[in-house]
Motif scaffolding. Structure first.
Motif, short mmCIF file in Angstrom:
data_model
loop_
_atom_site.label_atom_id
_atom_site.label_comp_id
_atom_site.label_asym_id
_atom_site.label_seq_id
_atom_site.Cartn_x
_atom_site.Cartn_y
_atom_site.Cartn_z
N MET A 41 0.82 -1.20 0.00
CA MET A 41 0.00 0.00 0.00
C MET A 41 0.86 1.26 0.00
O MET A 41 0.52 2.24 -0.66
CB MET A 41 -0.94 0.01 1.21
N VAL A 42 1.97 1.23 0.72
CA VAL A 42 2.88 2.38 0.72
C VAL A 42 3.44 2.61 -0.68
O VAL A 42 3.49 3.75 -1.18
CB VAL A 42 4.02 2.17 1.73
N GLY A 215 -2.10 2.95 -14.89
CA GLY A 215 -1.50 3.49 -13.68
C GLY A 215 -1.14 2.38 -12.71
O GLY A 215 -0.08 2.40 -12.08
N ALA A 216 -2.03 1.40 -12.59
CA ALA A 216 -1.75 0.24 -11.74
C ALA A 216 -0.53 -0.51 -12.24
O ALA A 216 0.35 -0.91 -11.46
CB ALA A 216 -2.97 -0.68 -11.70
N GLY A 341 -5.75 0.96 -5.88
CA GLY A 341 -6.57 -0.24 -6.02
C GLY A 341 -5.73 -1.49 -6.23
O GLY A 341 -6.02 -2.55 -5.66
N ALA A 342 -4.69 -1.38 -7.06
CA ALA A 342 -3.84 -2.53 -7.32
C ALA A 342 -3.07 -2.95 -6.07
O ALA A 342 -2.87 -4.15 -5.81
CB ALA A 342 -2.87 -2.21 -8.46
N ALA A 343 -2.62 -1.97 -5.29
CA ALA A 343 -1.91 -2.30 -4.06
C ALA A 343 -2.81 -3.06 -3.09
O ALA A 343 -2.38 -4.03 -2.44
CB ALA A 343 -1.39 -1.01 -3.41
N ALA A 344 -4.07 -2.63 -2.99
CA ALA A 344 -5.00 -3.35 -2.12
C ALA A 344 -5.21 -4.78 -2.62
O ALA A 344 -5.26 -5.73 -1.82
CB ALA A 344 -6.34 -2.60 -2.08
N GLY A 352 -0.08 -11.79 -8.00
CA GLY A 352 -1.07 -11.86 -9.07
C GLY A 352 -2.23 -10.90 -8.89
O GLY A 352 -2.98 -10.65 -9.84
N GLY A 353 -2.36 -10.32 -7.70
CA GLY A 353 -3.44 -9.38 -7.46
C GLY A 353 -3.38 -8.16 -8.36
O GLY A 353 -4.42 -7.56 -8.67
N LEU A 354 -2.17 -7.79 -8.80
CA LEU A 354 -2.04 -6.67 -9.73
C LEU A 354 -2.88 -6.90 -10.97
O LEU A 354 -3.69 -6.06 -11.38
CB LEU A 354 -0.58 -6.45 -10.10
N PHE A 355 -2.68 -8.05 -11.59
CA PHE A 355 -3.38 -8.32 -12.85
C PHE A 355 -4.83 -8.76 -12.61
O PHE A 355 -5.65 -8.63 -13.52
CB PHE A 355 -2.60 -9.32 -13.69
#
Length: 412
Positions: A41-42, A215-216, A341-344, A352-355
């Motif tokens: 998140m940071v 952006g993510a 959003g991607a960090a969360a 894999g949460g990024l994609f």
């Protein structure tokens, strides 16, 4: 061909050198924060600060250019960016780095405004397309090649920042020594966002959603690469592959949209981005990872100019340049929200949460696009303007569109 770019060659060299120095900083900063133990998140919030700086710079940097002129403003923005880049090597503190990234974004937006307005003034109406193409090549090739500088930090961690600062500083030279007279920066006309959305909901939402997913990616792709086991060298190669893939597919997809209903091409690109993102979320290895990365870049980089072209199809010619400026701001706002959003998602689901986040954004846009396909009629083929690749930089870039207004001869 050479005669067309000769009047602007110093600007193209400057943007290439500057992007070679600054284009890999997002990747480098994310990796350094990851190695220092900062949470996802940071890292996402610091990436958001950069895109927030881009939005702020796109809105306010033009005032600086009008007040002191293009050359002085360019030198000031580049000098501040170079100093900011060196500051990263002095102290690694997340709050400080967030402030520095905000400054970086503001400075880079200022540089883009200087260069893009200058290019527009130098280009004739019939040569804008060629000038824009060379500008895009200089911008993205510099960004892609700059990723290789990530490998320079093996012997000493400060070296990549020092090399970046050197390249950024060198970008001042061709502009300060140019014989080309700097133009006056004119105020841009305004177009109410309500009018723009009423004319093209798909174009407006698509531009913002494209910013969200890219952006993510830019904010956290390096973290994804390292967490799935890529070395530093392979991470640099992966980022470069995505950028080069993005350049390669924009023109073919754009030409395809000129021949068929552009809405269907946009929807198909979001659907394909959804599929590729799900595949990348499964952390493939080897050649498959790089092939999917190139395909992701090709599809996602094409989405913004496709959305701009579709919005322009539904606007009056006199509204198109202003609309394109509004759309790039919407893209930038989306890009500022994407890393959060991607960090969360990465915090909850791992690398894999990024994609998965990108896939969710693409799925939402796919559903919206299918609704718009059923709710509205296609633009007649004769009314469609030709696709034009556009950078996702500042509203001034819209002036480089061949469909834009005539450059003011008094500024030459």
């Amino acid at each position: 061909m050479l005669a067309i770019i000769t009047p602007v060659r110093s600007l193209l060299v400057a943007i290439f050198v500057m992007m070679a120095g600054s284009g890999f900083l997002s990747t480098l900063i994310g990796l350094r924060l990851e190695r220092a133990g900062s949470g996802t998140m940071v890292i996402g919030l610091i990436a958001t600060a950069y895109f927030g700086g881009l939005v702020l710079g796109a809105l306010r940097a033009g005032d600086v250019v009008r007040r002191v002129g293009h050359i002085r403003a360019f030198a000031a923005f580049v000098a501040l960016l170079s100093a900011s880049t060196l500051t990263y090597a002095l102290l690694q503190q997340p709050l400080l780095w967030a402030v520095l990234r905000l400054i970086d974004g503001l400075c880079i937006a200022g540089v883009f405004i200087c260069v893009e307005s200058w290019l527009n003034d130098r280009a004739e109406a019939e040569t804008r397309g060629t000038v824009l193409a060379f500008y895009m090549v200089a911008l993205y090739s510099g960004q892609a090649i700059g990723q290789l500088l990530l490998r320079s930090g093996n012997s000493a961690p400060q070296i990549p920042f020092e090399l970046a600062s050197i390249l950024i500083s060198l970008a001042i030279i061709p502009v300060c020594l140019t014989r080309s007279a700097a133009p006056a920066l004119e105020d841009a006309a305004s177009l109410p966002l309500r009018r723009l959305f009423a004319a093209s909901p798909l174009g407006v939402v698509g531009a913002g959603m494209t910013g969200l997913l890219l952006g993510a990616f830019y904010g956290l792709a390096a973290i994804y690469a390292r967490r799935i086991g890529l070395s530093l060298a392979d991470t640099a190669s992966f980022m470069m592959t995505v950028i080069l893939g993005g350049v390669a597919l924009q023109w073919p997809l754009g030409r395809l949209s000129d021949r068929f209903d552009r809405r269907r091409v946009i929807i198909a690109c979001f659907a394909a981005t959804l599929g590729v993102s799900i595949a990348l979320a499964m952390a493939p290895t080897g050649a498959a990872l790089f092939a999917l990365g190139a395909l992701f870049g090709g599809l996602s980089f094409a989405l913004y100019p496709l959305c701009v072209a579709f919005a322009n199809d539904r606007l009056l010619p006199s509204e198109r340049v202003t609309a394109s400026g509004q759309l790039v701001l919407l893209y930038s706002v989306g890009a500022a929200l994407g890393p959060i959003g991607a960090a969360a998602a990465m915090t909850a689901a791992g690398a894999g949460g990024l994609f998965l986040f990108i896939a969710f954004a693409a799925a939402a846009m796919l559903a919206f696009g299918l609704w718009r396909l059923a709710a509205s009629d296609p633009v007649p083929a004769a009314a469609q303007q030709d696709f034009q690749i556009l950078p996702r930089t500042t509203p001034v870039a819209a002036l480089l569109d061949p469909a834009g207004p005539e450059p003011n001869p008094e500024n030459r």
